[in-house]
Design an enzyme around this catalytic site. Sequence first.
Site, PDB file in Angstrom:
ATOM      1  N   HIS A 100       0.840  -1.204   0.000  1.00 42.03           N
ATOM      2  CA  HIS A 100       0.000   0.000   0.000  1.00 42.03           C
ATOM      3  C   HIS A 100       0.883   1.265   0.000  1.00 42.03           C
ATOM      4  O   HIS A 100       0.661   2.199  -0.765  1.00 42.03           O
ATOM      5  CB  HIS A 100      -0.908  -0.043   1.237  1.00 42.03           C
ATOM      6  CG  HIS A 100      -1.902   1.076   1.299  1.00 42.03           C
ATOM      7  ND1 HIS A 100      -2.672   1.312   2.419  1.00 42.03           N
ATOM      8  CD2 HIS A 100      -2.256   2.022   0.394  1.00 42.03           C
ATOM      9  CE1 HIS A 100      -3.457   2.370   2.191  1.00 42.03           C
ATOM     10  NE2 HIS A 100      -3.227   2.814   0.974  1.00 42.03           N
ATOM     11  N   GLU A 103       2.422   1.581  -3.341  1.00 41.93           N
ATOM     12  CA  GLU A 103       1.454   2.112  -4.317  1.00 41.93           C
ATOM     13  C   GLU A 103       1.422   3.647  -4.238  1.00 41.93           C
ATOM     14  O   GLU A 103       1.384   4.337  -5.250  1.00 41.93           O
ATOM     15  CB  GLU A 103       0.062   1.530  -4.025  1.00 41.93           C
ATOM     16  CG  GLU A 103      -1.073   2.150  -4.821  1.00 41.93           C
ATOM     17  CD  GLU A 103      -2.254   2.544  -3.949  1.00 41.93           C
ATOM     18  OE1 GLU A 103      -2.682   3.714  -4.046  1.00 41.93           O
ATOM     19  OE2 GLU A 103      -2.759   1.695  -3.179  1.00 41.93           O
ATOM     20  N   HIS A 104       1.462   4.193  -3.021  1.00 38.98           N
ATOM     21  CA  HIS A 104       1.484   5.647  -2.874  1.00 38.98           C
ATOM     22  C   HIS A 104       2.805   6.240  -3.370  1.00 38.98           C
ATOM     23  O   HIS A 104       2.833   7.276  -4.009  1.00 38.98           O
ATOM     24  CB  HIS A 104       1.322   6.032  -1.392  1.00 38.98           C
ATOM     25  CG  HIS A 104      -0.098   6.041  -0.925  1.00 38.98           C
ATOM     26  ND1 HIS A 104      -0.721   7.171  -0.473  1.00 38.98           N
ATOM     27  CD2 HIS A 104      -1.023   5.053  -0.823  1.00 38.98           C
ATOM     28  CE1 HIS A 104      -1.968   6.894  -0.109  1.00 38.98           C
ATOM     29  NE2 HIS A 104      -2.170   5.608  -0.309  1.00 38.98           N
ATOM     30  N   GLU A 201      -4.424   7.178   7.032  1.00 37.53           N
ATOM     31  CA  GLU A 201      -5.487   6.550   6.249  1.00 37.53           C
ATOM     32  C   GLU A 201      -5.924   5.250   6.937  1.00 37.53           C
ATOM     33  O   GLU A 201      -7.109   4.972   7.083  1.00 37.53           O
ATOM     34  CB  GLU A 201      -4.992   6.245   4.831  1.00 37.53           C
ATOM     35  CG  GLU A 201      -6.050   5.575   3.963  1.00 37.53           C
ATOM     36  CD  GLU A 201      -5.513   5.045   2.632  1.00 37.53           C
ATOM     37  OE1 GLU A 201      -6.258   4.335   1.953  1.00 37.53           O
ATOM     38  OE2 GLU A 201      -4.353   5.350   2.271  1.00 37.53           O
TER      39      GLU A 201
END
Length: 939
Positions: A100, A103-104, A201
């Site tokens: 994750h 991905e950012h 998040e």
Amino acid sequence: QGHQNDHERSQHIRDRSSQHSWRLKSSSAKERACQYQPGQKIHGFTVREVVVVPDLFLTAVKLTHDRTGAQHLHAARDDSNNLFSVQFRTTPMDSTGVPHILEHTVLCGSKKFPCRDPFFKMLNRSLSTFMNAFTASDYTMYPFSTQNGKDFQNLLSVYLDAVFFPCLREQDFWQEGWRLENENPTDLNSPLVFKGVVFNEMKGAFSDNERVYAQHLQNKLYPDHTYSVVSGGEPLAIPELTWEQLRQFHTTHYHPSNARFFTYGDLPLEQHLEQIEEEALSKFERINPNTEVPSQPHWSSPREDHVTCSPDAMAPDPARQDTLCVSYLLGEEGFEEERIEALLHKIEIQMKHQSTNFGLSLASYIASSWNHDGNPVEMLQLSNSVAEFRRALEENPRFLQDKVQHYFKENTHRLTLSMSPDKAYLEKQAKAEEEKLQKKIGALSDADRKEIYEKGLELLVAQSENQDASCLPALKVSDIEPTMPITPVQISGVPVQCCEQPTNGLVYFRAMCSLNTLPEDLRLYIPLFCSIITKMGCGALDYRQQAQQMDLRTGGMSVSPLVTADSTQLDMYEQGVLLYSSCLDRNLPHMFQLWSDIFNSSHFDDKERLRVLVMMSAQELANGISDSGHMYAMTRAARHLTPAGDLNETFGGMEQVKFMKKMAEMSDLDKVIRMLPRIKKHILNPDNMRCAINTTPQKMSNTSAHLETFMKDVAGTRKTRKPVRTNIIERPLDPLDDSGLSRKLISELNFQPCQMKTFFQLPFPVNFVSESIRAVPFSHEDYASLGILARMMTAKFLHGEIREKGGAYGGGARMAGGLFTFYSYRDPNAVQTLSAFRRGVDWAKSGRFTLQDIDEAKLSVFSAVDSPVAPASKGIGRFLSGVTDEMLQEHRERLFAVTHKSLLDVAERYLGAGHRTCGVAILGPENETIKNDPSWIVK
């Protein structure tokens, strides 16, 4: 989450005249694709399969890349909204959130595009209809779509470079993943805290109880491999990830040998393959990525587990909650044939329904199976699967019972997971985070602390300096179509608007029922009425039979409250309830019969059923807050600024959540049951109704005839009722038309807007912040400038302040419904974000923006204005809001005409401190500063 809605229109590509020639040469994209042959070589790829899929109106071409083994699927379809996606199998073995955070971080700059944050910058340099990236449990996917051929190539370059050649700078890892930093980065003596976009998040995601439950269920059901960890990142495990581990994960997983490419639409495949080969694949050799997921060893006996969660502040009181238990009994009666037909009918409708983001739906639909080497072409051939299923059922009438026996009854790999609220849950989480923090801090030397402070300052400098984005490709404002396509509609006598569209033989029906005669005391009940009216049973059908008939005969039937702000006056609005349904042409009489039964003989007396629906509704609303907190904050902030804003809060804001919670806790629903028929008399009244139909030209007259019969059929429910209010203004939908198709608006010209600051204390670890300012209606000459200003402020100022520096998952400004609104999402800050909003206004008033900034904001606004509209929805904006194509074209011209001066003017006129009337709302954890400030109302 990127806007997604659709329309078919021919896209003119100015600078590649060669593309024009191929578009004209052959009649259709799916026919051209049929010319490929298995074994054919194209730009380093070999064609493996070519399959025509008539159900989905496409031709599928499957290829593999000779040198690296990368797989590619192309779906050629006559749809100008072209999509690209690349996905990698990502199988983490811990819960640090490495896929994750990666991905950012890959979207933060790459070899060819080394500027910070190309992903967010491209949002303003492109006419994309969708741009995003997703991390699933075992794959990561990067999709975009656009209707412009040049734009497609631009975005493809940026995406390919991002995933295969990212910079992965340490600073990007700190900003997007996690870092230790002084609470105030400019003060060495302020305490050290955890910061980072993904860190916040995931803290937000874990305050969503449904999410916590689903995550735990997966982790415990597959305990032996990658599914036992949290791929998005467990907040307390995220700070264990190092920059080195992140880079290592990229090297092993983001390789063409571990990649699946998907392209969709009417652009030519060769061009895509050439660009993918040249810009990425040609630079790699084949490896064995070794990312396969082994099968989970099967348990020999069932297991049990328990998980705790935070008590949901807005959910019904647990003591009052009846446990809803659903058990399907498998007696000899088996599965009803009609139930099976209803489900197969659903599949047929799904195939025929033209959505606007069809490419994205396909990409998501095949992703999981393809990820584990399933054949994506087989997944697209839905009719084959349906035929196979029918055959199996014919050969063995107990086919489904046998499956239940095998997979459910006799299956020992079974987990029973229960979840209960723990009053101390948030406290325990905060304590665990504090312990983790202290442990990290305890290990630091003075030199480490100094380094952390210096790195924090460096990051702040990097986040604050003016970015040079000139390395990125961009469209120009001149690439935008100067005029929009007109949607012809006819208006006929029933009051009905008819719009002929290529709907694949589906009929779409809508009716707007006015609420103008509804007494004030019934307003809060409208959303409940809407959600239950199609679920209580009607005519000769109980609620189960009604649900089955709806599945068997329609593509769904829904009723929802609707408040539409007027496009010319801030204090005028239309209030109503929208009926919506669709069906295959052969089922028209059945669909209208179901509506007739709802109008003429709804069942309201089943108390038990009502209790279940009220309970589910209250629970759903409560669960939705942690996901849509910013929407609730924005709705609340707007409450006292316009009459429409006030009604929106009543129908869909925190007021409604609270009301439903109260209702779910009532021991006796008699009072509510008595309300329902009263409400029905006011709403389901053909006198207060206007209708719209979208279908093919061939089906239009038949549909109109059925609609007329329906209107006669329900005429018995008429009673001429006096509007409760005298201030009603009638406007024809079409100024040149006298058929009686009109909107009845309520005008509250004596409405007094007022300032209000509201804080909702909720059991979340993050905040949702909003400030809303009363501005101008859609047709006002300043509306376009305010819209461009909102987009520019978001991209050039608020994004950096709220997300990059502040660590919130998102934030920005938008212009809608006559209001200029700021918001933030999953935000570790509250009051600080309000001052970021204020600084955003100062930034705008100072005029520190360039012509390039304005043009980028225009591109971004136009990609929303011109996003595709599905055949089912053509002409509906006009039907609901009265905004005609001519008004939209006028607005379009105003957008083109926005200048530096007009932006300065509106910033000063509407957002300047002395001139504005604003509302503020925050949802979030306990906050001492706000509690001690008497200007806040704390709920």
